[in-house]
Design a protein around this motif. Structure first.
Motif, PDB file in Angstrom:
ATOM      1  N   GLN A 128      68.228  83.768  40.590  1.00  0.00           N
ATOM      2  CA  GLN A 128      69.120  83.527  39.453  1.00  0.00           C
ATOM      3  C   GLN A 128      70.484  83.058  39.930  1.00  0.00           C
ATOM      4  OE1 GLN A 128      71.753  86.045  38.272  1.00  0.00           O
ATOM      5  NE2 GLN A 128      72.386  84.607  36.661  1.00  0.00           N
ATOM      6  N   THR A 129      70.924  83.559  41.084  1.00  0.00           N
ATOM      7  CA  THR A 129      72.216  83.154  41.647  1.00  0.00           C
ATOM      8  C   THR A 129      72.220  81.667  41.971  1.00  0.00           C
ATOM      9  OG1 THR A 129      72.371  85.337  42.668  1.00  0.00           O
ATOM     10  CG2 THR A 129      73.921  83.668  43.426  1.00  0.00           C
ATOM     11  N   LYS A 130      71.134  81.220  42.568  1.00  0.00           N
ATOM     12  CA  LYS A 130      70.995  79.797  42.912  1.00  0.00           C
ATOM     13  C   LYS A 130      71.019  78.935  41.655  1.00  0.00           C
ATOM     14  CE  LYS A 130      67.468  76.654  44.801  1.00  0.00           C
ATOM     15  NZ  LYS A 130      66.196  76.571  45.559  1.00  0.00           N
ATOM     16  N   LEU A 131      70.257  79.336  40.657  1.00  0.00           N
ATOM     17  CA  LEU A 131      70.161  78.550  39.419  1.00  0.00           C
ATOM     18  C   LEU A 131      71.504  78.475  38.699  1.00  0.00           C
ATOM     19  CD1 LEU A 131      66.733  79.862  38.097  1.00  0.00           C
ATOM     20  CD2 LEU A 131      67.189  77.631  39.109  1.00  0.00           C
ATOM     21  N   LYS A 132      72.213  79.587  38.650  1.00  0.00           N
ATOM     22  CA  LYS A 132      73.512  79.587  37.976  1.00  0.00           C
ATOM     23  C   LYS A 132      74.500  78.689  38.701  1.00  0.00           C
ATOM     24  CE  LYS A 132      77.100  82.575  36.082  1.00  0.00           C
ATOM     25  NZ  LYS A 132      77.571  83.975  35.872  1.00  0.00           N
TER      26      LYS A 132
END
Length: 724
Positions: A128-132
């Protein structure tokens, strides 16, 4: 000098949006660790070597794929491309739907040639960190026609997961929330939640359990796939209707061409040719139902609305044709019976062939205009990028076209057209200088041109630079030069841009023929002068087929002979002759009369049948025959015309028997011989008597009988010739 100064432009652009990682990020946590899933102890390293050393300030969709989903092969269907880390399991691909802009005439989507309206790119990761981070950095660099989705996928995790979305400037987000489209979507994706989709579109992110998140992603992809389908579907329908109108409702040339072998002057045959077979419209309905595009309407309309929308053109065309068929029957009754109907009485004075040509031209002009209006609208709908902005306006406009089509009466068009027709004839007769105009010019063709030009009302609305798109698309008006229609254009020096201006234009266009006689008369009067001016500049196009053939033959032989022109005393017609010393031979006497090419020679069977029918009517129904006083004169005229044709055909046989081929060499030899005979026998030739000689040809001999007239200047003029 910086090492990057020597790099290419693409590299320069790429480097503009990046910065080196900090020492801690490179040596310590590194970019790949920064993006690893908090729920997974393994490093999910799909970074490119470049991304491992540099951090992007901003990202395009291409840079995201190449640097953060490196070496992952995307799944692509239609306008949807999915980059998915192998560890993820979410399936967001729905049935393929191609909504595209045509760049060529090939049917169906062409991968290399056509352009998809919108591109949806989905990036699925466990981090999720990467996507955000990717979502934030794509804010200013998403392309106008792109939708970017960033979907977190941790199926084994029971916590809520994230979905982020970016929308390009050209994407109409409000149309992603269409209620009717959502009804269809629920059948495909039961867990879809419209409120969550609304939140995603408004805020750019939403979180929920995995099942619901993937359903929203699927739903958004589905809606994005269909965002261009209303314009595409309605454009397809308008195109089909336009094609059907031009194909099934137009009248072929053979019906009005009095030189055609199927042409008969009897009312029954004319009516049969002028009426439209309504069963052909059923072929349109069956054809549409068999095509894939027919189902497109179910994607954005309810089943009831879709059915109504697709059935309306069929019913409208049936009404339109039935009304015309009834009207043309009434018109022909009046013209053939000369019943005194004031609406059509002007036409009684013109030859029936000319009247029929005028009626055909007028009707085909109406048909070409109506068909062209649908086709032009279809083209605009198929090409317009932001078509969904005006979906309701488009549907209303198409409905308006159908409603106006129902109001059009052929008699409303005919009455002012007849008045204008005679006004135009009076004007063009001023510059048709020959006393025998009907022989020199093709008045059937003139009538057809006038009828077509009057009824093709697009000339009052479409700029001349775009006008040919209307008629050229429908392919009805093959006889009508593009220059004729463009010369009638009342709108010059501007172009039509944008769907709104086009819709306003089509509304105005479709209303003209539906407003009744007075409005139509006003329009006809506006373009009358333009039609007259075109005829004045293009007289040579209106010359009869016979005279055109004479001119072409004369041009091919003129280098061998001296040309003289004389005026025929009986009717003032100008006669083109070849001369030598004291002899004059009319060009058409050898090239046409001696070659079996007199007027109506190719129409002999038709004339013989017409004569036989009239004689049979006189024999079996004398009262009916006598009711039309012209019948007796017509029999005499047909007898004389048929006799002339048979004599001409016999001449042809005589020349061909002797081996004189109908070419430059053969015709030159015949002219040489006839001119020589006259010059050698001036004292022997007596006016009004046959002078008989024998000509020797490549295959044998032929007898030539000639009659000569002595002119005031002492020269001999060939009056007639027999060859056998």
């Amino acid at each position: 000098m910086n090492n990057y100064d020597q790099s290419d432009q693409e590299s320069q652009a790429l480097l503009h949006g990046i910065k080196p990682l900090s020492f801690d990020r490179v040596i310590g946590n590194r970019q790949q660790d920064f993006f690893k899933s908090p729920n997974n102890s393994l490093s999910l390293d799909y970074l490119s070597p470049f991304a491992k050393q540099f951090e992007f300030k901003s990202l395009t969709s291409k840079e995201i794929a190449e640097n953060y989903f490196n070496n992952i092969k995307p799944v692509q269907k239609s306008n949807i491309t999915v980059y998915q880390e192998p560890e993820t399991k979410t399936d967001v691909i729905l049935k393929e739907i191609n909504i595209y802009r045509d760049n060529d005439t090939t049917k169906g989507f062409q991968q290399e040639g056509d352009v998809l309206l919108y591109k949806v790119l989905a990036y699925i990761s466990k981090s999720q960190t990467k996507l955000k981070d990717l979502y934030l950095k794509s804010e200013d660099r998403v392309a106008d026609n792109e939708i970017l989705l960033f979907l977190e996928d941790n199926i084994e995790d029971l916590s809520e997961q994230y979905l982020y979305a970016r929308f390009g400037k050209a994407v109409k987000k409000e149309h992603l929330l269409s209620a009717e489209q959502q009804d269809n979507l629920l059948k495909l994706v039961p867990d879809f939640n419209a409120e969550m989709l609304k939140e995603l579109i408004q805020t750019g992110q939403v979180k929920a359990k995995n099942t619901f998140i993937s359903a929203v992603a699927k739903g958004l992809m589905y809606m994005a796939s269909l965002i261009g389908i209303p314009g595409k579907a309605i454009g397809w329908l308008c195109n089909e209707v336009g094609d059907a109108i031009s194909k099934y409702l137009s009248i072929p040339e053979s019906i009005w061409d009095s030189k055609g072998e199927d042409y008969f002057l009897s009312k029954e045959n004319v009516l049969k040719g002028l009426q439209i077979d309504t069963s052909l419209i059923d072929a349109l309905a069956n054809s549409m139902k068999s095509q894939e595009e027919y189902s497109w309407f179910n994607y954005f309309l309810s089943p009831v609305k879709a059915t109504d929308f697709l059935e309306k053109p069929i019913n409208t065309l049936q009404d339109f044709v039935n009304r015309y068929n009834n009207e043309i029957n009434e018109i022909l009754d009046s013209i053939y019976n000369k019943d005194g109907n004031k609406k059509y009485s002007h036409l009684y004075s013109r030859p029936i062939t000319e009247v029929i040509a005028f009626l055909c031209g007028l009707w085909n002009g109406v048909v070409d205009f109506v068909a062209g209006t649908f086709k032009f609208l279809a083209m605009a709908l198929s090409l317009q990028f932001d078509i969904t902005t005006n979906l309701n306006d488009i549907i209303e406009e198409v409905d308006e076209l159908y409603d106006n089509l129902k109001k059009i009466k052929f008699t409303d068009v005919l009455i002012p057209a007849v008045v204008t027709y005679f006004q135009i004839l009076a004007e063009i007769n001023k510059f048709f200088t020959s006393k025998n105009r009907s022989e020199e010019y093709n008045f059937d063709k003139i009538a057809y041109f006038i009828g077509f030009g009057l009824a093709f009302v697009a000339t009052a609305f479409i700029p001349f630079t775009q006008l040919v798109k209307i008629s050229g698309i429908t392919k009805i008006s093959k006889l009508i030069p593009e220059e004729f229609l463009t010369s009638l254009s009342q709108v010059k020096g501007k172009t039509i841009n944008g769907i709104k201006s086009m819709l306003a234009l089509f509304r105005e266009m479709s209303e003209v023929l539906a407003k009744g006689t007075d409005e139509i008369m006003a329009f006809f009067q506006r373009i009358k002068k333009a039609i007259v001016e075109w005829f004045k500049k293009n007289k040579e196009l209106l010359i009869s087929v016979y005279n055109r053939a004479v001119l072409e033959g004369w041009k091919s032989l003129a280098k061998f002979f001296k040309t003289e022109k004389i005026i025929k005393a009986t009717n003032g017609t100008e006669i083109l002759c070849f001369s030598f010393n004291k002899a004059l031979v009319p060009v058409d006497k050898i090239l046409m009369y001696a070659r079996g090419k007199v007027i109506d020679a190719d129409n002999l069977v038709t004339l013989q049948k017409e004569l036989a029918d009239l004689k049979n009517l006189r024999q079996t129904a004398r009262k009916v025959f006598d009711k039309t006083p012209l019948n007796a004169d017509k029999i005499k005229l047909l007898d004389k015309r048929i006799e002339n044709i048979l004599k001409s055909l016999n001449n042809k046989k005589g020349l061909e028997k002797a081996g004189f081929i109908d070419d430059i060499h053969g015709n030159k030899n015949v002219f040489d011989y006839v001119l020589a005979v006259a010059n050698k026998n001036v004292s022997k030739i007596k006016q009004g008597e046959w002078f008989v000689t024998t000509i020797k040809g490549p295959k044998g001999k032929a007898t030539i009988m000639t009659q000569w007239q002595k002119l005031d200047n002492g020269k001999l003029y060939l009056k007639t010739i027999k060859i056998f």
